[in-house]
Design a protein around this motif. Structure first.
Motif, PDB file in Angstrom:
ATOM      1  N   VAL A 130       0.828  -1.206   0.000  1.00 34.80           N
ATOM      2  CA  VAL A 130       0.000   0.000   0.000  1.00 34.80           C
ATOM      3  C   VAL A 130       0.859   1.252   0.000  1.00 34.80           C
ATOM      4  O   VAL A 130       0.595   2.213  -0.704  1.00 34.80           O
ATOM      5  CB  VAL A 130      -0.930   0.000   1.233  1.00 34.80           C
ATOM      6  CG1 VAL A 130      -1.772   1.275   1.273  1.00 34.80           C
ATOM      7  CG2 VAL A 130      -1.840  -1.225   1.200  1.00 34.80           C
ATOM      8  N   ASN A 131       1.907   1.248   0.802  1.00 34.66           N
ATOM      9  CA  ASN A 131       2.747   2.440   0.939  1.00 34.66           C
ATOM     10  C   ASN A 131       4.210   2.009   0.871  1.00 34.66           C
ATOM     11  O   ASN A 131       4.977   2.221   1.814  1.00 34.66           O
ATOM     12  CB  ASN A 131       2.430   3.131   2.264  1.00 34.66           C
ATOM     13  CG  ASN A 131       2.831   4.588   2.261  1.00 34.66           C
ATOM     14  OD1 ASN A 131       3.030   5.187   1.213  1.00 34.66           O
ATOM     15  ND2 ASN A 131       2.957   5.161   3.429  1.00 34.66           N
ATOM     16  N   GLY A 132       4.575   1.413  -0.236  1.00 33.91           N
ATOM     17  CA  GLY A 132       5.869   0.777  -0.366  1.00 33.91           C
ATOM     18  C   GLY A 132       7.060   1.703  -0.352  1.00 33.91           C
ATOM     19  O   GLY A 132       8.192   1.254  -0.192  1.00 33.91           O
ATOM     20  N   GLU A 133       6.859   3.001  -0.508  1.00 36.28           N
ATOM     21  CA  GLU A 133       7.982   3.932  -0.511  1.00 36.28           C
ATOM     22  C   GLU A 133       8.461   4.277   0.895  1.00 36.28           C
ATOM     23  O   GLU A 133       9.468   4.955   1.063  1.00 36.28           O
ATOM     24  CB  GLU A 133       7.595   5.220  -1.246  1.00 36.28           C
ATOM     25  CG  GLU A 133       7.327   5.008  -2.740  1.00 36.28           C
ATOM     26  CD  GLU A 133       7.017   6.301  -3.458  1.00 36.28           C
ATOM     27  OE1 GLU A 133       6.985   7.346  -2.795  1.00 36.28           O
ATOM     28  OE2 GLU A 133       6.804   6.262  -4.678  1.00 36.28           O
ATOM     29  N   SER A 134       7.735   3.863   1.901  1.00 40.54           N
ATOM     30  CA  SER A 134       8.115   4.161   3.277  1.00 40.54           C
ATOM     31  C   SER A 134       8.729   2.942   3.942  1.00 40.54           C
ATOM     32  O   SER A 134       8.174   1.847   3.863  1.00 40.54           O
ATOM     33  CB  SER A 134       6.883   4.611   4.073  1.00 40.54           C
ATOM     34  OG  SER A 134       7.186   4.702   5.457  1.00 40.54           O
ATOM     35  N   PRO A 135       9.872   3.106   4.644  1.00 45.72           N
ATOM     36  CA  PRO A 135      10.442   1.978   5.386  1.00 45.72           C
ATOM     37  C   PRO A 135       9.645   1.628   6.636  1.00 45.72           C
ATOM     38  O   PRO A 135       9.889   0.592   7.257  1.00 45.72           O
ATOM     39  CB  PRO A 135      11.844   2.472   5.757  1.00 45.72           C
ATOM     40  CG  PRO A 135      11.722   3.959   5.779  1.00 45.72           C
ATOM     41  CD  PRO A 135      10.711   4.308   4.728  1.00 45.72           C
ATOM     42  N   ALA A 136       8.694   2.503   7.000  1.00 47.45           N
ATOM     43  CA  ALA A 136       7.790   2.245   8.126  1.00 47.45           C
ATOM     44  C   ALA A 136       8.578   1.894   9.387  1.00 47.45           C
ATOM     45  O   ALA A 136       9.513   2.591   9.747  1.00 47.45           O
ATOM     46  CB  ALA A 136       6.777   1.169   7.756  1.00 47.45           C
ATOM     47  N   GLY A 137       8.232   0.773  10.021  1.00 46.02           N
ATOM     48  CA  GLY A 137       8.811   0.454  11.323  1.00 46.02           C
ATOM     49  C   GLY A 137      10.315   0.250  11.303  1.00 46.02           C
ATOM     50  O   GLY A 137      11.019   0.703  12.208  1.00 46.02           O
ATOM     51  N   VAL A 138      10.845  -0.406  10.286  1.00 43.75           N
ATOM     52  CA  VAL A 138      12.275  -0.706  10.266  1.00 43.75           C
ATOM     53  C   VAL A 138      13.108   0.572  10.129  1.00 43.75           C
ATOM     54  O   VAL A 138      14.251   0.624  10.600  1.00 43.75           O
ATOM     55  CB  VAL A 138      12.611  -1.712   9.149  1.00 43.75           C
ATOM     56  CG1 VAL A 138      12.446  -1.084   7.766  1.00 43.75           C
ATOM     57  CG2 VAL A 138      14.021  -2.253   9.314  1.00 43.75           C
ATOM     58  N   GLY A 139      12.559   1.607   9.498  1.00 46.68           N
ATOM     59  CA  GLY A 139      13.292   2.871   9.401  1.00 46.68           C
ATOM     60  C   GLY A 139      13.558   3.458  10.769  1.00 46.68           C
ATOM     61  O   GLY A 139      14.662   3.937  11.064  1.00 46.68           O
TER      62      GLY A 139
END
Length: 589
Positions: free
Chosen positions: A280-289
């Motif tokens: 859905v939001n593949g450009e964000s590293p989300a939690g791992v970032g």
């Protein structure tokens, strides 16, 4: 007769004049902004825009939403253009948000309910790339008003754009301090939103039979039905989570003292490792970032090493074809280099990292396998009892490499020929159904084949992974397929190994990892077929499409909310006792 005619004409004229005045008033308010924008002289245009923005917050007019929509479009299209912000647009947006919050009756007039959303979105768009415009927004008093929206004064839709705008303001050194004045509250709010927003959107919108009309209009611009609204709501829920995590990342990056606030609750770290930008939001590293930033401090490393779920998620990410694979590897290497966390992480991550030691380059990162090897072997001579896995790693990367370096070319060619013979024999056993014998022969072939024969060894590992699949040994299948993918050039580019690892992950119930491998497999397969057949349309194999469909249903953004698994909705308040114990543990060292 003449008098009656005069009266009628007068009445008609009066009515017409009143209507014209009303139309002129509306027309002037609608067109004033656009007329100002059409001024050829920059000085006159700036003056006209300044006048408009100074008066807009104090007028009551149903046409303001049209202007806001146009401003939003301009800000999204050209966010670095300073003309509108320096003409008073950002100050005007702040005043409109304040008016929305302080005058509920005004908010319910006309279409004013849309205004706070557009205003916060415009502030966020103009501050995405320019520190000078971010400073202008801070001077306009935007931070406290955006914080009110982040608190949930209106709805999750406004929270989304508020988190976005605050994230941009917190990303610049010159404006970070303005957001940091509310640091602890912002951090707690961002943590709470990131863990609860999926449930909020799912329960308040997806399941709601009485959806707010303005939410639907903002999501789809008035087009499409329920299905399109649901898809867009899923996208926005993911963005709300990712922007909240980005806001936390800004604090964690700029102030390591914030690591204590973020890591004091183990419950949040457990949820953090499950937060995935995904499809859905593949450009964000989300939690791992955020986890990678936390690994830069001793507090962050100790907290993450003390949470097995976090370490396991990093291992799974490191052995995947996810775009953020390198971040998982970075985190594990940092945890291994810290003597306080090394032993604990080593026990959990050793098998995973050993599979990656022959990885050369990963995107723009070079000698990744060598970096992993150094981290694993840095205290090799300091232990009386060496783990058997570490010993095999030493043999592979040090002793065998040294021995083969001393061999003459003829001897290496002979060993390669013997290895190829073993592989062919293994193939024959495999096709005759003698899987265990084939597995043994592939292992012997790998022991003979020189290390520099990377392509041949890749095929042997991949064949061995297929044997493990047929023997229902999913763990070994994942290990061998990963080793094959590390030997491929570029990394993760061997189709058969990707498909075999996808199947192995499916056997283990790891839907996300299986999905990523299957998608990568399809992309590579389609690319190869297009080059060979030179056709524009290539069909996706049925078995791969079926796997993707299965795993998409399992890892959908709201899957955890629907099943009650994967997302623990405990609030920070409910984990205060655990947090106090955690704080004492960190303080005592």
């Amino acid at each position: 007769m003449a008098l009656n005619t005069i009266i009628i004409n007068t009445t008609t004229t009066t009515t017409t004049n009143n209507n014209n005045n009303k139309e002129d008033k509306e027309l002037n308010s609608i067109t004033h902004f656009f007329c100002a924008m059409k001024q050829q002289s920059p000085r006159r245009r700036r003056a006209a825009l300044t006048t408009f923005f100074n008066t807009m917050p104090y007028t009551i007019d149903e046409s303001q939403v049209l202007v806001m929509s146009s401003l939003w479009s301009m800000a999204m299209t050209n966010p670095t253009n300073p003309e509108l912000p320096f003409s008073g647009a950002l100050h005007c947006m702040s005043l409109l948000i304040n008016k929305s919050l302080s005058q509920p009756s005004w908010l319910l007039l006309h279409q004013n309910i849309y205004i706070p959303y557009y205003a916060a979105h415009i502030i966020g768009s103009y501050t995405i790339k320019s520190s000078s415009l971010a400073e202008l927004a801070v001077d306009a008093g935007a931070v406290p008003l955006l914080l009110e929206l982040l608190r949930g004064r209106l709805s999750w839709v406004e929270q989304r754009v508020a988190a976005r705008a605050l994230g941009h303001l917190a990303s610049y050194d010159s404006t970070f301090h303005a957001v940091a004045l509310h640091g602890e509250e912002v951090i707690n709010l961002a943590m709470k939103i990131s863990t609860s927003c999926l449930k909020t959107v799912y329960t308040e919108f997806i399941l709601s039979e009485d959806r707010k009309k303005y939410h639907c209009d903002l999501l789809t611009r008035g087009l499409g039905g329920k299905e399109m609204e649901d898809r867009k709501a899923e996208e926005w829920a993911s963005q709300l989570q990712c922007w909240s995590l980005y806001l936390l990342s800004c604090f964690a990056f700029k102030d390591k003292g914030c690591h204590y606030l973020i890591c004091r609750e183990l419950g949040f770290l457990r949820e953090l490792c499950r937060m995935w930008g995904g499809m859905v939001n593949g450009e964000s590293p989300a939690g791992v970032g955020l986890m990678r930033i936390l690994c830069r401090s001793s507090v962050g490393r100790e907290a993450m090493a003390g949470c097995p779920e976090v370490v396991l998620s990093l291992c799974n990410l490191s052995r995947s074809s996810d775009d953020w694979q390198y971040m998982g590897i970075d985190c594990l290497v940092l945890l291994l280099k810290d003597l306080k966390t090394r032993i604990k992480v080593m026990n959990m991550a050793l098998d995973c990292l050993v599979d990656l030691v022959e990885l050369k380059n990963l995107g723009t990162r070079y000698n990744v396998g060598s970096t992993i090897t150094k981290a694993l072997l840095m205290d090799y001579h300091d232990h009386d009892k060496i783990n058997s896995v570490v010993y095999r790693l030493w043999e592979l990367k040090v002793e065998r490499k040294r021995r083969e370096g001393m061999m003459v070319e003829e001897e290496l060619v002979k060993r390669w020929s013997l290895g190829e013979a073993k592989k062919k024999e293994g193939n024959e056993r495999f096709y005759s159904g003698e899987i265990e014998e084939a597995l043994l022969l592939y292992t012997q072939a790998l022991e003979l084949c020189p290390l520099k024969r990377r392509k041949e060894r890749m095929i042997m590992y991949s064949n061995r992974a297929q044997c493990c699949l047929l023997l229902q040994d999913a763990d070994k299948a994942v290990s061998d397929a990963t080793r094959a993918l590390c030997l491929s050039s570029p990394a993760n580019s061997h189709c058969k190994s990707l498909w075999r690892r996808s199947q192995a992950y499916d056997m283990k119930g790891m839907a996300k990892e299986s999905l990523m491998d299957c998608i990568m497999f399809v992309n590579l397969l389609v690319g190869e077929n297009r080059e060979k057949k030179k056709r524009k349309v290539i069909k996706v194999p049925y078995y791969a499409a079926r796997m993707i469909n299965k795993q998409m249903n399992a890892v959908g953004l709201f899957a955890g909310v629907v099943t009650g698994e994967g997302i623990n909705m405990q609030t920070i308040e409910e984990e205060e006792e655990e947090g106090r114990r955690r704080r004492r543990w960190i303080k005592e060292g």
